[in-house]
Design a protein around this motif. Structure first.
Motif, mmCIF file in Angstrom:
data_model
loop_
_atom_site.group_PDB
_atom_site.id
_atom_site.type_symbol
_atom_site.label_atom_id
_atom_site.label_comp_id
_atom_site.label_asym_id
_atom_site.label_seq_id
_atom_site.Cartn_x
_atom_site.Cartn_y
_atom_site.Cartn_z
ATOM 1 N N ASP A 27 -1.410 -2.381 -2.235
ATOM 2 C CA ASP A 27 -0.243 -3.249 -1.935
ATOM 3 C C ASP A 27 0.716 -2.756 -0.911
ATOM 4 N N ALA A 28 1.884 -3.590 -0.563
ATOM 5 C CA ALA A 28 2.799 -3.340 0.311
ATOM 6 C C ALA A 28 3.676 -2.280 0.073
ATOM 7 N N ASP A 29 3.808 -1.991 -1.167
ATOM 8 C CA ASP A 29 4.778 -0.846 -1.612
ATOM 9 C C ASP A 29 4.134 0.567 -1.511
ATOM 10 N N GLU A 30 2.817 0.435 -1.781
ATOM 11 C CA GLU A 30 1.936 1.500 -1.688
ATOM 12 C C GLU A 30 1.676 1.799 -0.149
ATOM 13 N N GLY A 35 2.704 5.419 4.265
ATOM 14 C CA GLY A 35 3.233 5.712 5.876
ATOM 15 C C GLY A 35 4.361 6.601 5.784
ATOM 16 N N GLU A 36 5.123 6.481 4.944
ATOM 17 C CA GLU A 36 6.236 7.643 4.998
ATOM 18 C C GLU A 36 5.785 8.968 4.777
ATOM 19 N N ASP A 37 4.820 9.068 4.021
ATOM 20 C CA ASP A 37 4.189 10.575 3.568
ATOM 21 C C ASP A 37 3.632 10.847 4.865
ATOM 22 N N ARG A 66 -8.752 1.967 6.674
ATOM 23 C CA ARG A 66 -7.755 0.798 6.842
ATOM 24 C C ARG A 66 -6.365 0.930 6.439
ATOM 25 N N ASN A 67 -6.184 1.402 5.211
ATOM 26 C CA ASN A 67 -4.948 1.895 4.450
ATOM 27 C C ASN A 67 -4.093 2.710 5.284
ATOM 28 N N VAL A 75 5.431 1.502 8.848
ATOM 29 C CA VAL A 75 6.650 2.381 9.103
ATOM 30 C C VAL A 75 7.024 2.778 10.795
ATOM 31 N N GLY A 76 6.046 1.979 11.587
ATOM 32 C CA GLY A 76 6.470 2.080 13.208
ATOM 33 C C GLY A 76 5.834 3.330 13.708
#
Length: 292
Positions: A27-30, A35-37, A66-67, A75-76
């Motif tokens: 999901d979006a939060d995951e 991405g931040e990790d 995919r994920n 996260v850009g």
């Protein structure tokens, strides 16, 4: 891949292989957390592409990652370069479809990585078995790194619900055709004790296999605790075995023979025919001389 000056998603230029759809998306939060990790710790696992044909002119598609790509875009982080190819900062590798079953690859790469419950894992295995029902359980298990008994349980469930067809023969790892199901064993005429021993051995073998599979999931502390329990069981068995051995020794001793009764003594028999003393004839001197 086509080029454009407008920023695009990797999904616009890279097809997704159907095998990748076996697993659900985050999901979006995951995705944001992933991405931040990746921004902080770099990409830990390669994105995997599969080529249907030769690398130079084959058709390329994504089978795993995919994920990761969605999370990086969210996260850009750069995913595509200006020419519409994967950016140099994206770790990726490629395999040939002719050398590896994409479905088996996706399941083997993700079934141990993701937090799936038992039912979800079984459904994935059923999906894989249904694609090649003539493959033996051991061969499928070897391909994806799963115990063959787990494959067998998934096959049974899939056959029961009609998702896996019943087959008469299966192909083992050496290409040999083996019967899919053993013929029923005729009623045994073995003694009851032998049958009990056979059932006991079968049960022990099944339990041993289950324990072996469970041990693979234990950490060091769990292994030590299991070892302590097994030592207690071994001690108990030794005590029981020694006790029964002693009882068996005494039970096998022959009973002591009873002392024979003394023979019955008969009163001395006289040769006078029971004639009273006063009626007996005294031998005369002539009788004595004759006897001498």
């Amino acid at each position: 891949m086509t080029t454009s000056s407008k920023p695009r998603s990797w999904r616009d230029v890279l097809p997704i292989h159907p095998a990748a759809e076996l697993f659900p998306m985050m999901d979006a939060d995951e995705l944001k957390a992933l991405g931040e990790d990746i921004r902080k710790n770099k990409q830990q696992h390669d994105v995997v592409l599969v080529c249907d044909g030769e690398f130079a002119n084959g058709r390329w598609s994504l089978i795993d990652g995919r994920n990761r790509l969605d999370a990086m875009e969210m996260v850009g982080l750069p995913v595509l370069d200006k020419d519409g190819f994967l950016d140099d900062g994206v770790r990726w590798c490629a395999i040939k479809a002719a050398q590896c079953d994409p479905y088996a690859y996706v399941i083997s790469a993700n079934i141990h990585r993701r937090h799936l419950n038992v039912e979800q894992r079984q459904n994935l295995l059923i999906e894989l078995i249904a694609r090649s029902p003539t493959k033996s359980d051991r061969q499928i298990g070897k391909d994806i790194g799963v115990d063959h008994k787990t494959i067998a349980r998934a096959r049974t469930k899939g056959e029961d619900v009609g998702r896996i067809p019943h087959v008469e023969t299966r192909t083992d790892s050496k290409g040999r055709q083996q019967r899919a199901h053993k013929p029923p064993t005729p009623p045994s005429t073995a003694p009851k004790a032998t049958l009990i021993e056979a059932v006991f051995d079968k049960c022990v073998a099944a339990v041993t296999d289950d324990i072996a599979e469970a041990v693979d999931q234990l950490d060091d502390v769990g292994c030590v605790r299991l070892l302590e329990h097994l030592q207690s069981i071994i001690k108990m068995l030794l005590v029981t075995a020694n006790k029964r051995a002693v009882e068996s020794i005494f039970a096998d001793e022959p009973p002591k023979a009873a002392s024979p009764a003394p023979p019955a003594t008969k009163p001395p028999q006289s040769d006078d025919g029971g004639i009273p003393e006063f009626l007996r004839r005294r031998p005369s001197p002539s009788d004595a001389e004759a006897a001498g």
